[in-house]
Design an enzyme around this catalytic site. Structure first.
Site, PDB file in Angstrom:
ATOM      1  N   SER A  78       0.830  -1.212   0.000  1.00 38.47           N
ATOM      2  CA  SER A  78       0.000   0.000   0.000  1.00 38.47           C
ATOM      3  C   SER A  78       0.864   1.261   0.000  1.00 38.47           C
ATOM      4  CB  SER A  78      -0.895  -0.004   1.239  1.00 38.47           C
ATOM      5  OG  SER A  78      -0.098  -0.158   2.401  1.00 38.47           O
ATOM      6  N   GLY A 109      -5.105  -0.515   6.273  1.00 41.26           N
ATOM      7  CA  GLY A 109      -5.504  -1.111   7.548  1.00 41.26           C
ATOM      8  C   GLY A 109      -6.986  -1.019   7.877  1.00 41.26           C
ATOM      9  N   CYS A 129       2.685  -6.978   1.817  1.00 43.16           N
ATOM     10  CA  CYS A 129       1.727  -6.268   2.665  1.00 43.16           C
ATOM     11  C   CYS A 129       0.922  -7.331   3.403  1.00 43.16           C
ATOM     12  CB  CYS A 129       0.810  -5.419   1.789  1.00 43.16           C
ATOM     13  SG  CYS A 129      -0.527  -4.615   2.691  1.00 43.16           S
ATOM     14  N   ASN A 130       1.041  -7.354   4.713  1.00 46.79           N
ATOM     15  CA  ASN A 130       0.287  -8.339   5.498  1.00 46.79           C
ATOM     16  C   ASN A 130      -1.209  -8.112   5.370  1.00 46.79           C
ATOM     17  OD1 ASN A 130       2.298  -9.752   7.752  1.00 46.79           O
ATOM     18  ND2 ASN A 130       3.028  -7.798   6.999  1.00 46.79           N
ATOM     19  N   THR A 131      -1.606  -6.842   5.416  1.00 47.77           N
ATOM     20  CA  THR A 131      -3.029  -6.507   5.409  1.00 47.77           C
ATOM     21  C   THR A 131      -3.691  -7.037   4.142  1.00 47.77           C
ATOM     22  OG1 THR A 131      -2.314  -4.480   6.515  1.00 47.77           O
ATOM     23  CG2 THR A 131      -4.619  -4.598   5.842  1.00 47.77           C
ATOM     24  N   CYS A 183       3.544  -6.013   9.886  1.00 51.68           N
ATOM     25  CA  CYS A 183       3.249  -5.002   8.868  1.00 51.68           C
ATOM     26  C   CYS A 183       4.612  -4.632   8.308  1.00 51.68           C
ATOM     27  CB  CYS A 183       2.574  -3.775   9.479  1.00 51.68           C
ATOM     28  SG  CYS A 183       2.539  -2.337   8.364  1.00 51.68           S
ATOM     29  N   THR A 184       4.720  -4.634   6.989  1.00 51.09           N
ATOM     30  CA  THR A 184       6.041  -4.467   6.377  1.00 51.09           C
ATOM     31  C   THR A 184       6.622  -3.065   6.576  1.00 51.09           C
ATOM     32  OG1 THR A 184       4.899  -4.015   4.292  1.00 51.09           O
ATOM     33  CG2 THR A 184       5.709  -6.263   4.654  1.00 51.09           C
TER      34      THR A 184
HETATM   35  N1  DGL Z   1       2.538  -2.452   4.886  1.00 53.84           N
HETATM   36  C1  DGL Z   1       1.206  -2.919   5.096  1.00 53.84           C
HETATM   37  C2  DGL Z   1       1.203  -4.260   5.831  1.00 53.84           C
HETATM   38  O1  DGL Z   1       2.162  -4.987   5.790  1.00 53.84           O
HETATM   39  C3  DGL Z   1       0.127  -2.076   5.641  1.00 53.84           C
HETATM   40  C4  DGL Z   1       0.099  -0.633   5.789  1.00 53.84           C
HETATM   41  C5  DGL Z   1      -1.304  -0.076   5.613  1.00 53.84           C
HETATM   42  O2  DGL Z   1      -1.667   0.135   4.474  1.00 53.84           O
HETATM   43  O3  DGL Z   1      -2.000   0.123   6.621  1.00 53.84           O
HETATM   44  O4  DGL Z   1       0.232  -4.614   6.444  1.00 53.84           O
END
Ligand code: DGL
Length: 269
Positions: free
Chosen positions: A8, A40, A71-73, A185-186
């Protein structure tokens, strides 16, 4: 060989730098959905539709051998739909619950993530399956990813703001205390030095990026033998749907400059 990395915002650069180290000859294309960041708080159906459309456009432009959803989300929701749609390997980023449970000595582990990631069944299932006898504290930080974007956009953020976001990770109960925090979260590994400095006591911080990079190296080697990935190379390129990160910041990660990425008209911003 080309790898497409998606997030993101700039957080996926914590993964891209590890992929560059694991695959020194690879050409990286990075797509940041800065027009919609943060993910998120996004509704699941909106997130899935948007990411599938964006990856469709980026795959057409970049012809990657593999796609890494850094991106984990997004990964908690989109890996299935992406794998159903695209022929190349899709590597995801999910909370490192298993390594945390394998190494925690106090058996008190915190998962620091976006509100989206902590509430997903995906994360809860990972803990049920791989969490062992650890006591997990899920911390959904509404602001931390944005604070990371701020500091890397040259806006200064006071220590107190970071300290407040990580404070709920540090739990003391029954004579034990948290000894492991999963960075789910990355964005967070990009400020790891600061998180270490502000932690109320020392803990092991688990950054999954090296493991994601190793996985990417494996699937691209397999793809080179099977799926017709082509041998596209060329300089690294960084695309963003909205705000473009500063050139000096991107240069630290091996990307020469940011370019605008025109999202397909069907993608709601
Ligand atoms: N970097 C994203 C992750 O790993 C999330 C950041 C976001 O868009 O809230 O979840």
């Amino acid at each position: 060989m080309r790898v497409l990395v998606f997030d993101s915002g700039v957080g996926g650069l914590s993964v891209a730098r590890e992929i560059a180290a694991a695959l020194p000859g690879a050409c990286l294309h990075y797509l940041a959905d800065t027009a919609v960041f943060p993910y998120g708080a996004l509704e699941p159906d909106v997130l899935v539709a948007r990411v599938v459309d964006l990856i469709g456009g980026a795959v057409a432009t970049s012809a990657p051998a593999a796609v890494v959803i850094a991106c984990n989300t997004a990964s908690t929701l989109v890996l299935g739909p992406l794998r159903a749609r695209f022929p190349m390997p899709i590597v995801g980023t999910v909370p490192a619950v298993k390594p945390a449970a394998e190494t925690s000595r106090s058996r008190m582990v915190s998962v620091l993530a976006t509100p989206g990631t902590v509430k997903r069944d995906y994360t809860r299932d990972l803990i049920a399956t791989h969490g062992g006898d650890c006591r997990f504290t899920l911390v959904g930080s509404a602001r931390l990813a944005e604070l990371v974007e701020d500091v890397h956009g040259s806006r200064s953020v006071p220590d107190e703001a970071f300290a407040a976001e990580i404070a709920p990770c540090f739990v003391e109960a029954d004579g034990r205390r948290t000894d492991t925090v999963v960075l789910a979260c990355t964005h967070y590994p990009l400020v790891l030095d600061r998180l270490r400095r502000l932690a109320p006591w020392p803990v092991t911080w688990i950054d999954p990026a090296p493991a994601i990079a190793r996985r990417t190296a494996v699937v691209t080697a397999e793809a080179a033998q099977g799926w017709a990935a082509g041998d596209s190379t060329g300089p690294n390129r960084f695309f963003a749907t909205g705000r473009l990160p500063e050139t000096a910041f991107l240069a630290r990660f091996g990307f020469p400059a940011a370019e605008s990425f025109a999202a397909a008209a069907t993608v709601p911003a």
